[in-house]
Write an enzyme that holds these catalytic residues in place. Sequence first.
Site, short mmCIF file in Angstrom:
data_model
loop_
_atom_site.label_atom_id
_atom_site.label_comp_id
_atom_site.label_asym_id
_atom_site.label_seq_id
_atom_site.Cartn_x
_atom_site.Cartn_y
_atom_site.Cartn_z
N CYS A 96 -31.85 -43.67 -18.22
CA CYS A 96 -32.88 -44.40 -18.76
C CYS A 96 -34.17 -43.65 -19.16
CB CYS A 96 -33.25 -45.79 -18.02
SG CYS A 96 -34.04 -46.94 -18.88
N HIS A 186 -28.13 -48.29 -16.66
CA HIS A 186 -28.16 -47.99 -15.30
C HIS A 186 -26.93 -47.82 -14.65
CE1 HIS A 186 -32.73 -48.03 -14.95
NE2 HIS A 186 -32.56 -48.87 -15.98
N GLU A 188 -26.32 -47.26 -11.55
CA GLU A 188 -26.42 -47.35 -10.15
C GLU A 188 -26.31 -49.06 -9.73
OE1 GLU A 188 -30.60 -47.26 -11.63
OE2 GLU A 188 -28.71 -46.60 -12.23
N GLY A 242 -33.50 -54.39 19.11
CA GLY A 242 -32.75 -54.53 17.80
C GLY A 242 -32.03 -53.34 17.36
N ASP A 244 -31.88 -51.06 15.19
CA ASP A 244 -32.20 -49.74 15.00
C ASP A 244 -32.81 -48.94 16.24
OD1 ASP A 244 -31.82 -50.46 12.33
OD2 ASP A 244 -33.77 -51.31 12.13
#
EC number: 6.3.5.2
Length: 527
Positions: A96, A186, A188, A242, A244
Amino acid sequence: MQKERVIMTNISTLNDVQKIIVLDYGSQYNQLIARRIREFGVFSELKSHKITADEVRAINPIGIILSGGPNSVYAEDAFGIDEEIFELGIPILGICYGMQLLTHKLGGKVVPAGEAGNREYGQSTLRLRAQSELFAGTPEEQVVLMSHGDAVTEIPEGFHLVADSVDCPFAAMEDTKKNFYGIQFHPEVRHTVYGNDILKNFAFSICGAKGDWSMANFVDMQIAQIRETVGDRKVLLGLSGGVDSSVVGVLLQKAIGDQLTCIFVDHGLLRKGEGDQVMEMLGGKFGLNIIRVDASKRFLDLLAGVDDPDKKRKIIGNEFVHVFDDEASKLKGVDFLAQGTLYTDIIESGTETAQTIKSHHNVGGLPEDMQFELIEPLNTLFKDEVRALGTELGMPDEVVWRQPFPGPGLAIRIMGEITEEKLETVRESDAILREEIAKAGLDRDVWQYFTVNTGVRSVGVMGDGRTYDYTIAIRAITSIDGMTADFAKLPWEVLQKISVRIVNEVDHVNRIVYDITSKPPATVEWE
């Protein structure tokens, strides 16, 4: 005395790792480009469009992708590129705005699409006009997502036309001698049907990728990087319970062993029973050295009367580190603070080319006078990659697939001022939701689910009396990487059972609503 953030050795600078870099020109989709490339087993990450040719040489990528963006290449403040990058002999794919930039810098012509009469937004049919390695294995006509206000009207010398559409005479172009490619759509996004095939062709056929990037590679390299950075010094990790922070804890434990001390701060904003579960799971099963701190009064006193979501995040982020300061003063020689910041956290907190969506508790909430150097081992990973990392580290599914939980906890799942009464409604309703989702066998199908106290009271009837109680919202979403999400289409009978249980079992709640908003336009969390 203030200390600087540690910049961990960047994966993109390791020459034994193949990588494709994505130059960031501000597209809302640019992070998805890197995500798609990683799905193929090739490491990829975003870099500033201001990167120099020398910096690119140091990274030694096998390919470069120029992302889309909202600007016009002919504008005075247009984002550019170090033109020496064109002389490095590295394959380049312009998407793009990236195609328009290639055209503009290499001698072609770009004009406002309105002047050329070929502005395109939405899905369009692409028509291949020549054979191209970039489009190998894709049909002559294919559906793609166009989103451009400007258009290429003359391609540069050395390029030839590859594809067009009804409204775009130059939808794809290439210079095979230089390995430069430009596409106006695009690839993706999922709306481009053969987008993955096109990106794969660029990565493997054109750039020569081997596809040997994996979580096993990541573990080995991160352990080596952590050991090199930390040396014989000590690290403090804040555990939230959590996924993470738990994964960071296990990774650090493998890297530096007893040099790691974990502090689990109970800020009074945890889910039901979470504190005990953290101690049993990570302290007991994985042997992490954990200090549990009950700081709930400190946090709740500071949050009293605060209803602005960003102020809540800042207060919690500041106090979290102040608690660490207090605890670290009792320890000797602690230099580093580890966090579970993800790639999505950094992106959502804004880049130089894109607006900040919201301040993030792992990015914007840290005070300027932070007394620790910061280590963020996961800050190049998306959420699903963190789960894969946890599995690679030998963590059980009940840990790896635990529901994501933000650092500020239930504070950002309560609209308006935080009170004990509101906290209790969210804790109890959330526990019911999680229990019923698991009973229905949907806990692995739904990416994230939780309840929110909306702060709204409504009239209801219970028994023979009139009530005026809180409205609880259920948020359940499906996603792959957390960057985009759809609301989960939960079975009505499951939603009904959850609703009936909450209004009957949780005090001060008389109404349940279901959030059917996707991301974008909404974020996953309400605040």
